[in-house]
Design a protein around this motif. Structure first.
Motif, PDB file in Angstrom:
ATOM      1  N   ILE A   1       0.872  -1.178   0.000  1.00  0.00           N
ATOM      2  CA  ILE A   1       0.000   0.000   0.000  1.00  0.00           C
ATOM      3  C   ILE A   1       0.911   1.230   0.000  1.00  0.00           C
ATOM      4  O   ILE A   1       1.892   1.273   0.746  1.00  0.00           O
ATOM      5  N   CYS A   2       0.597   2.192  -0.844  1.00  0.00           N
ATOM      6  CA  CYS A   2       1.428   3.410  -0.926  1.00  0.00           C
ATOM      7  C   CYS A   2       0.606   4.622  -0.497  1.00  0.00           C
ATOM      8  O   CYS A   2      -0.388   4.959  -1.141  1.00  0.00           O
ATOM      9  N   ILE A   3       1.037   5.241   0.605  1.00  0.00           N
ATOM     10  CA  ILE A   3       0.406   6.492   1.025  1.00  0.00           C
ATOM     11  C   ILE A   3       1.013   7.627   0.212  1.00  0.00           C
ATOM     12  O   ILE A   3       2.225   7.650  -0.015  1.00  0.00           O
ATOM     13  N   VAL A   4       0.175   8.535  -0.263  1.00  0.00           N
ATOM     14  CA  VAL A   4       0.678   9.746  -0.903  1.00  0.00           C
ATOM     15  C   VAL A   4       0.200  10.918  -0.045  1.00  0.00           C
ATOM     16  O   VAL A   4      -1.013  11.098   0.149  1.00  0.00           O
ATOM     17  N   ALA A   5       1.149  11.641   0.517  1.00  0.00           N
ATOM     18  CA  ALA A   5       0.810  12.769   1.396  1.00  0.00           C
ATOM     19  C   ALA A   5       1.947  13.768   1.331  1.00  0.00           C
ATOM     20  O   ALA A   5       3.100  13.393   1.103  1.00  0.00           O
ATOM     21  N   CYS A   6       1.625  15.043   1.518  1.00  0.00           N
ATOM     22  CA  CYS A   6       2.678  16.055   1.542  1.00  0.00           C
ATOM     23  C   CYS A   6       2.471  16.950   2.770  1.00  0.00           C
ATOM     24  O   CYS A   6       1.425  16.919   3.408  1.00  0.00           O
ATOM     25  N   GLY A   7       3.489  17.722   3.078  1.00  0.00           N
ATOM     26  CA  GLY A   7       3.383  18.664   4.193  1.00  0.00           C
ATOM     27  C   GLY A   7       3.097  17.972   5.513  1.00  0.00           C
ATOM     28  O   GLY A   7       3.606  16.891   5.788  1.00  0.00           O
ATOM     29  N   ILE A   8       2.238  18.556   6.320  1.00  0.00           N
ATOM     30  CA  ILE A   8       2.002  18.063   7.681  1.00  0.00           C
ATOM     31  C   ILE A   8       1.348  16.685   7.676  1.00  0.00           C
ATOM     32  O   ILE A   8       1.617  15.850   8.548  1.00  0.00           O
ATOM     33  N   THR A   9       0.512  16.384   6.671  1.00  0.00           N
ATOM     34  CA  THR A   9      -0.154  15.073   6.679  1.00  0.00           C
ATOM     35  C   THR A   9       0.845  13.943   6.419  1.00  0.00           C
ATOM     36  O   THR A   9       0.603  12.800   6.791  1.00  0.00           O
ATOM     37  N   ALA A  10       1.986  14.262   5.777  1.00  0.00           N
ATOM     38  CA  ALA A  10       3.029  13.244   5.589  1.00  0.00           C
ATOM     39  C   ALA A  10       3.616  12.850   6.942  1.00  0.00           C
ATOM     40  O   ALA A  10       3.972  11.698   7.166  1.00  0.00           O
ATOM     41  N   ARG A  11       3.677  13.810   7.861  1.00  0.00           N
ATOM     42  CA  ARG A  11       4.244  13.507   9.187  1.00  0.00           C
ATOM     43  C   ARG A  11       3.282  12.659  10.002  1.00  0.00           C
ATOM     44  O   ARG A  11       3.688  11.742  10.704  1.00  0.00           O
ATOM     45  N   VAL A  12       2.000  12.984   9.910  1.00  0.00           N
ATOM     46  CA  VAL A  12       0.985  12.171  10.584  1.00  0.00           C
ATOM     47  C   VAL A  12       1.052  10.744  10.012  1.00  0.00           C
ATOM     48  O   VAL A  12       1.041   9.761  10.753  1.00  0.00           O
ATOM     49  N   SER A  13       1.156  10.661   8.674  1.00  0.00           N
ATOM     50  CA  SER A  13       1.169   9.364   8.004  1.00  0.00           C
ATOM     51  C   SER A  13       2.371   8.524   8.421  1.00  0.00           C
ATOM     52  O   SER A  13       2.276   7.303   8.540  1.00  0.00           O
ATOM     53  N   ARG A  14       3.513   9.175   8.638  1.00  0.00           N
ATOM     54  CA  ARG A  14       4.717   8.444   9.041  1.00  0.00           C
ATOM     55  C   ARG A  14       4.463   7.675  10.343  1.00  0.00           C
ATOM     56  O   ARG A  14       4.842   6.511  10.467  1.00  0.00           O
ATOM     57  N   ASN A  15       3.792   8.324  11.300  1.00  0.00           N
ATOM     58  CA  ASN A  15       3.456   7.641  12.555  1.00  0.00           C
ATOM     59  C   ASN A  15       2.528   6.458  12.299  1.00  0.00           C
ATOM     60  O   ASN A  15       2.675   5.393  12.897  1.00  0.00           O
ATOM     61  N   ALA A  16       1.561   6.669  11.390  1.00  0.00           N
ATOM     62  CA  ALA A  16       0.598   5.600  11.082  1.00  0.00           C
ATOM     63  C   ALA A  16       1.310   4.426  10.404  1.00  0.00           C
ATOM     64  O   ALA A  16       0.997   3.259  10.665  1.00  0.00           O
ATOM     65  N   ILE A  17       2.276   4.719   9.542  1.00  0.00           N
ATOM     66  CA  ILE A  17       3.015   3.667   8.826  1.00  0.00           C
ATOM     67  C   ILE A  17       3.811   2.811   9.813  1.00  0.00           C
ATOM     68  O   ILE A  17       3.792   1.586   9.752  1.00  0.00           O
ATOM     69  N   VAL A  18       4.485   3.488  10.748  1.00  0.00           N
ATOM     70  CA  VAL A  18       5.284   2.756  11.746  1.00  0.00           C
ATOM     71  C   VAL A  18       4.377   1.800  12.529  1.00  0.00           C
ATOM     72  O   VAL A  18       4.715   0.638  12.757  1.00  0.00           O
ATOM     73  N   GLU A  19       3.189   2.287  12.903  1.00  0.00           N
ATOM     74  CA  GLU A  19       2.239   1.469  13.664  1.00  0.00           C
ATOM     75  C   GLU A  19       1.707   0.310  12.813  1.00  0.00           C
ATOM     76  O   GLU A  19       1.626  -0.835  13.264  1.00  0.00           O
ATOM     77  N   ALA A  20       1.369   0.607  11.537  1.00  0.00           N
ATOM     78  CA  ALA A  20       0.834  -0.426  10.642  1.00  0.00           C
ATOM     79  C   ALA A  20       1.868  -1.520  10.400  1.00  0.00           C
ATOM     80  O   ALA A  20       1.536  -2.714  10.337  1.00  0.00           O
ATOM     81  N   ARG A  21       3.119  -1.123  10.262  1.00  0.00           N
ATOM     82  CA  ARG A  21       4.208  -2.101  10.047  1.00  0.00           C
ATOM     83  C   ARG A  21       4.307  -3.051  11.241  1.00  0.00           C
ATOM     84  O   ARG A  21       4.564  -4.236  11.072  1.00  0.00           O
ATOM     85  N   LYS A  22       4.100  -2.493  12.466  1.00  0.00           N
ATOM     86  CA  LYS A  22       4.131  -3.335  13.675  1.00  0.00           C
ATOM     87  C   LYS A  22       3.045  -4.385  13.598  1.00  0.00           C
ATOM     88  O   LYS A  22       3.155  -5.476  14.156  1.00  0.00           O
ATOM     89  N   GLN A  23       1.924  -4.034  12.931  1.00  0.00           N
ATOM     90  CA  GLN A  23       0.802  -4.970  12.795  1.00  0.00           C
ATOM     91  C   GLN A  23       0.964  -5.854  11.555  1.00  0.00           C
ATOM     92  O   GLN A  23       0.038  -6.561  11.165  1.00  0.00           O
ATOM     93  N   GLY A  24       2.114  -5.756  10.895  1.00  0.00           N
ATOM     94  CA  GLY A  24       2.404  -6.638   9.770  1.00  0.00           C
ATOM     95  C   GLY A  24       1.852  -6.175   8.430  1.00  0.00           C
ATOM     96  O   GLY A  24       1.824  -6.938   7.469  1.00  0.00           O
ATOM     97  N   ILE A  25       1.389  -4.926   8.359  1.00  0.00           N
ATOM     98  CA  ILE A  25       0.867  -4.417   7.081  1.00  0.00           C
ATOM     99  C   ILE A  25       2.003  -3.717   6.336  1.00  0.00           C
ATOM    100  O   ILE A  25       2.666  -2.837   6.893  1.00  0.00           O
ATOM    101  N   LYS A  26       2.214  -4.150   5.090  1.00  0.00           N
ATOM    102  CA  LYS A  26       3.318  -3.573   4.319  1.00  0.00           C
ATOM    103  C   LYS A  26       2.857  -2.283   3.635  1.00  0.00           C
ATOM    104  O   LYS A  26       2.258  -2.312   2.571  1.00  0.00           O
ATOM    105  N   VAL A  27       3.159  -1.185   4.298  1.00  0.00           N
ATOM    106  CA  VAL A  27       2.737   0.115   3.775  1.00  0.00           C
ATOM    107  C   VAL A  27       3.936   1.055   3.755  1.00  0.00           C
ATOM    108  O   VAL A  27       4.806   0.993   4.613  1.00  0.00           O
ATOM    109  N   GLY A  28       3.990   1.867   2.729  1.00  0.00           N
ATOM    110  CA  GLY A  28       5.051   2.868   2.605  1.00  0.00           C
ATOM    111  C   GLY A  28       4.449   4.194   2.191  1.00  0.00           C
ATOM    112  O   GLY A  28       3.224   4.347   2.171  1.00  0.00           O
TER     113      GLY A  28
END
Lengths: 233, 356
Positions: free
Chosen positions: B250-277
């Motif tokens: 899964i590829c998140i596309v985000a810029c500016g402040i929402t990219a930073r929010v998304s980074r936290n979500a990606i780290v959490e999703a990866r812990k749950q085994g979801i391959k997202v970047g």
């Protein structure tokens, strides 16, 4: 550490006044005192004392803040309730003044009462890592502009030199030296040095009057240790 | 690199513009970008520069036009409603092929909207803010450091390509404080700009700076030439960040402040085994189309995280030719999505994918 009935935090905007004011109020409360915090910031539309409202409420600290703070209404209005801070002498008051001379202007209307009671500390919060207070002369400019705007002279300096999450103990120590040098120029004492409580162990005996603070966390900022990706051009 | 300082995003813009050689600022106050003007008001008189609070946003952008005509870098800053007012002037700058730096620290809209952050000027910025066929360079910083770095870059590229550049930040980026390493001072603008109106001294023909051309043949030719230049820019000036994309499904596309929010979500999703970047566009025009098209061959789905009603999502769908589904996680009106909201969207996509 001694305290007066009223403690006012003023200084250059972004010097850390709001965070320190919140922590100072909680500290006073922890001594069993009745405490009120007032947000007199008429300049900054984001990152207000109100952000800490729940924490203050849980600790039993009363918060006086504009109804419009953190809303979409950009009104530089002060709540009428703020007068109670000066009038109700049964509680300790912590006042978070707005940044620079423009922010301090709003304090002026409370100054006659504050001077009459004469049981206050007016603290100049100083962060050497801020670009417009990096040297003594620039900081003096801000200092005198604030005094002229609110007509209340400072009584002490607070060292709050920090680089946000990158702050190291040596930054705080260098900041204290800077604050002392500044304090000599204006013939006032340095009341305390503030830094994140995470640096407590490192700073405990390295600075005089270390005041550990809890830093308000913003949920949309990366958690500690998050790295960046590869940047492509 | 100089010493590290702690700055607000808005201050970093102002200081970086000065360090990049800009000595002319014209603006009109509006929340949440007023610190840009406040900083300039303090600093410019000390270094022999010009700070001028114009009578309106429209006046300010036309003062930028005037200074740019003389071959000197000039800038203005505002927030969303003020940028709408500047649109006419930006079109004139583009039509006269003049470099300029325009800062937009976005707030919620439309209309007067509110003062809290937003990304809802994406269309306005990327489609050419004003009438006529044109583009401006658009940069979307995601940290205070990038506010500084991209300001310098925007000024230099505006100069290189003789076109307006816009730094498209949002209220959060403008107001938040972070440590910054400021760049060394530079001045790449030079005194000898053969196109500038600097006085002929009777030695050369007049340089005429105008967006008016009464001959349709000439005007068409100018438009064609301008778009040839845009083509080169699209090939060489795209800037983007790839985060955990190597094995991403899964590829998140985000810029500016929402990219930073998304980074936290990606780290959490990866812990749950979801391959997202994440693929974070740093230039919004030119848009990193090729990078997205390449990602579309690898991932199963895209998720746009935006503080608007899905404006960038359209560009993502165009870039990937609708090869894969593109979902949207959005908050508007001054609200910022939380990492949990983004995570929930990621989980829904991941579960949907398993069922299929």
């Amino acid at each position: 550490m001694n305290h007066k009935r009223l403690t006012l935090f003023a200084g250059h905007y972004g010097s850390g006044k709001t965070n320190i004011a919140l922590n100072y109020a909680l500290w006073l409360r922890s001594q069993g005192l009745k405490v009120t915090v007032a947000d007199l910031d008429i300049v900054n539309p984001y990152f207000r004392t109100k952000d800490g409202a729940e924490q203050l409420k849980a600790a039993g600290v009363r918060l006086i803040s504009s109804d419009y703070a953190n809303s979409n209404v950009d009104l530089p209005a002060l709540p009428g309730e703020a007068y109670s801070l000066v009038d109700d002498k049964s509680a300790c008051g912590v006042i978070d003044v707005g940044g620079d001379d423009r922010g301090a202007l709003a304090l002026g209307r409370y100054v006659p009462g504050i001077r009459e009671e004469n049981d206050y500390e007016m603290l100049f919060v100083l962060n050497k890592a801020r670009p417009l207070t990096r040297n003594i002369d620039d900081a003096l400019e801000v200092f005198y502009e604030i005094e002229a705007a609110c007509a209340l002279p400072f009584t002490a300096i607070v060292n709050n030199t920090n680089l946000g999450p990158l702050t190291k103990a040596e930054d705080v120590i260098a900041g204290e030296r800077f604050a002392q040098e500044f304090a000599e120029r204006v013939k006032l004492p340095v009341k305390m040095s503030c830094a994140s409580e995470k640096l407590s162990a490192e700073l405990q005996n390295k600075v005089s009057n270390f005041f550990p603070i809890q830093i308000m966390q913003l949920y949309y900022m990366e958690k500690e240790g998050t790295s960046l990706g590869k940047i492509n051009l | 690199m100089s010493e590290t300082v702690l700055m607000k995003g808005n201050e970093a813009i102002a200081e970086a513009a000065i360090l990049a050689g800009c000595r002319h600022y014209f603006g009109y106050p509006i929340t949440p970008q007023t610190e840009v003007a406040a900083y300039m008001a303090k600093k410019m008189p000390k270094i022999g520069g010009t700070f001028l609070q114009a009578e309106s946003e429209i006046a300010a952008i036309n003062m930028v036009y005037g200074v740019a005509s003389t071959g000197h870098p000039a800038m203005t800053s505002s927030s969303s409603p003020g940028i709408s007012l500047k649109a006419e002037g930006i079109s004139y700058l583009a039509g006269a092929d003049l470099p300029a730096l325009i800062i937009n620290v976005q707030r919620g809209g439309p209309g007067l909207g509110g003062i809290q952050p937003s990304q809802s000027d994406y269309f306005l910025a990327t489609r050419g803010p004003g009438h006529g066929d044109f583009h401006v360079l658009v940069f979307a910083p995601s940290s205070v450091q990038e506010m500084a770095d991209l300001t310098g870059r925007a000024l230099h590229l505006a100069w290189k390509y003789r076109m307006p550049a816009m730094l498209l930040a949002d209220g959060t980026m403008g107001q938040m404080m972070e440590p910054v390493n400021l760049p060394e001072p530079s001045n790449a603008f030079g005194d000898d700009n053969p196109w500038a109106a600097t006085g002929t001294e009777m030695k050369r023909p007049h340089n005429i700076i105008t967006s008016l051309d009464l001959s349709p043949e000439n005007l068409e030719k100018q438009n064609f030439e301008r778009f040839e230049r845009y083509k080169k820019i699209e090939e060489s000036e795209c800037l983007w960040e790839e985060y955990m994309m190597d094995d991403a499904e899964i590829c998140i596309v985000a810029c500016g402040i929402t990219a930073r929010v998304s980074r936290n979500a990606i780290v959490e999703a990866r812990k749950q085994g979801i391959k997202v970047g994440m693929l974070r566009p740093i230039t919004l025009w030119p848009f990193p189309k090729k990078a997205l098209a390449a990602a579309a061959d690898k991932v199963n789905a895209f998720l746009c995280v935006e503080m608007n009603m899905g404006q960038m999502k359209e560009d993502v769908e165009l870039a990937i030719r609708c090869k894969k589904p593109v979902e949207l996680c959005s908050r508007v009106g001054g609200m910022i999505p939380t990492p949990d909201e983004v995570l929930e969207h990621i989980r829904q996509i991941a579960e949907g994918g398993n069922k299929a």
